[in-house]
Design an enzyme around this catalytic site. Sequence first.
Site, PDB file in Angstrom:
ATOM      1  N   ILE A  58      63.019   7.337   6.446  1.00  0.00           N
ATOM      2  CA  ILE A  58      61.670   6.915   6.820  1.00  0.00           C
ATOM      3  C   ILE A  58      60.842   6.547   5.597  1.00  0.00           C
ATOM      4  O   ILE A  58      59.871   5.782   5.681  1.00  0.00           O
ATOM      5  CB  ILE A  58      60.979   8.040   7.623  1.00  0.00           C
ATOM      6  N   LYS A  59      61.234   7.060   4.425  1.00  0.00           N
ATOM      7  CA  LYS A  59      60.472   6.805   3.203  1.00  0.00           C
ATOM      8  C   LYS A  59      60.584   5.363   2.725  1.00  0.00           C
ATOM      9  O   LYS A  59      59.806   4.931   1.868  1.00  0.00           O
ATOM     10  CB  LYS A  59      60.931   7.765   2.105  1.00  0.00           C
ATOM     11  N   ASP A  60      61.542   4.619   3.264  1.00  0.00           N
ATOM     12  CA  ASP A  60      61.609   3.187   2.939  1.00  0.00           C
ATOM     13  C   ASP A  60      60.317   2.492   3.330  1.00  0.00           C
ATOM     14  O   ASP A  60      59.870   1.550   2.669  1.00  0.00           O
ATOM     15  CB  ASP A  60      62.775   2.521   3.681  1.00  0.00           C
ATOM     16  N   ALA A  92      57.579   3.437   0.659  1.00  0.00           N
ATOM     17  CA  ALA A  92      57.912   2.900  -0.666  1.00  0.00           C
ATOM     18  C   ALA A  92      57.578   1.414  -0.725  1.00  0.00           C
ATOM     19  O   ALA A  92      56.903   0.945  -1.652  1.00  0.00           O
ATOM     20  CB  ALA A  92      59.385   3.142  -0.984  1.00  0.00           C
TER      21      ALA A  92
END
Length: 496
Positions: free
Chosen positions: A71-73, A76
Amino acid sequence: MFNLIDARHKLSCIPNEAAHCKPWGNSKIHNSILEFVGNTPLVKLNKIPQEYGLDCEIYAKCEYMNPGGSIKDRIALAMVKDAEKGGNISKNTIFVEPTSGNTGIGVAFDAALMGNKSIIITGQKNSDEKVRTMHLLGAEVIQTNLSSVDIARKIHDEDPENVVILNQFENPVNPKIHYETTAEEILHSLGQLDMVVLGTGTGGTMSGVGHKLKERLANCHIVVAEPDGSTIFNVHGKSHPFLVEGIGGSEIPIVLDKSVADSFEVVTDEESFLMARKLCQKEGLLCGGSSGAAMAAAVKAAKKMKLDKTKRVVVILPDGIRNYMTKFVSNQWMEAHLFMDPPEHTMRWWKHPITKINPNHKYPKIDTEYTCREAIEEMGKENIAIVVNDEGHFVGAVSKDSFRNYATNPTKLPGQDSEDFDFDAKVTEYLVKHCYTLAKNGKKGMPTVGLLSRILDITDFVVIGRNIIKNDQEHFIPESVSTADDVLMYIKDHQK
């Protein structure tokens, strides 16, 4: 021999739309893999809700299907684009990010595609797989037990013109991108829903998704999966270390709006990892440990609220199993933490108690004031020393091999020389990263030789001892060390 009739019969339990492939369904040519960030699948769960006797519909938001694996894509890429709009990025920009791992992968991923350098600061707790992925993407990785945010700021202050800290913990773009995309995707897919369950690391997902859902669906219940040992939501709980990565903690990040949450469910490491494995095995969702925590919390909350068949629940699965191949994906790792029992075998020695083994070597116990130099002298011809505090409680272990590993892979800040190994530093600065223990009076009783042998599949030695309770806290008292040599000699002497 493969039987097509049998295979078709097995497939009949799969929903029709899943059983028919659409080879020409998406023939568009994409200019970059970054076009695939977001718009992750929402998948209805079938077997797990049934197993737990739940009538409500439960859907998994599969964030691990983002191109970088989590989910951090989303954040970022959003933070990079925001910095770009602000004119803060050039060809000389160095991205520096403090992270529990997944944001570091996302930042390194974006930086690699842009042709920029990235430096990721992460904790020692995080999996080797995360660190290796960041290295593979060209990032310089600093693993530390110190404040990753403080180190990031120090790097920035030394080169403020070129260093950009996106800082997921404070950057308002973090919750904003979830407000604008993640929540909208859920609403577009389902329209009506009654509960969302998710973990909180920085809190960006919960704050962004929660605010949007509360605006559109005032009665939607936001449930937080709180690891046992975390005190962000469970403020009256006892703070202690836990193994689930990426969620929980003791400090409240700036981007976390706790008021959005309606309730929280405390989930143990064991519940989290066993549920993550169930999601893999029963639903085909190859997700990580924090996903298991969210799903376990969803089951608890749905039962507590007695949700009927008219209710819909969404569980957000943040990342996949790639980051945990040597952790909960491994049977031996699960057995080492007593989350699973070792396999049943019929060898005579397999179920013997570990007290039957007499270790071939005696390893020194040293206190926390020892230096590495003194520890090496104390070890003599042996390779291991056990570190205890002044009450004899286990602190960790050191070994000549771990000292060599630290010396070979030093912490190196940008623009500075690589640090020489400090033999005069306290041993507590250089403990073995993954040290396994076995208590003779553990929660499952006396461990067996079979269990010990299984743990030695994934480590060089195991510290044997006993648990004691003092001042309402459990402590481990080390007594001996067992190695593969000890177990092999015992097997040789106790074959049928």
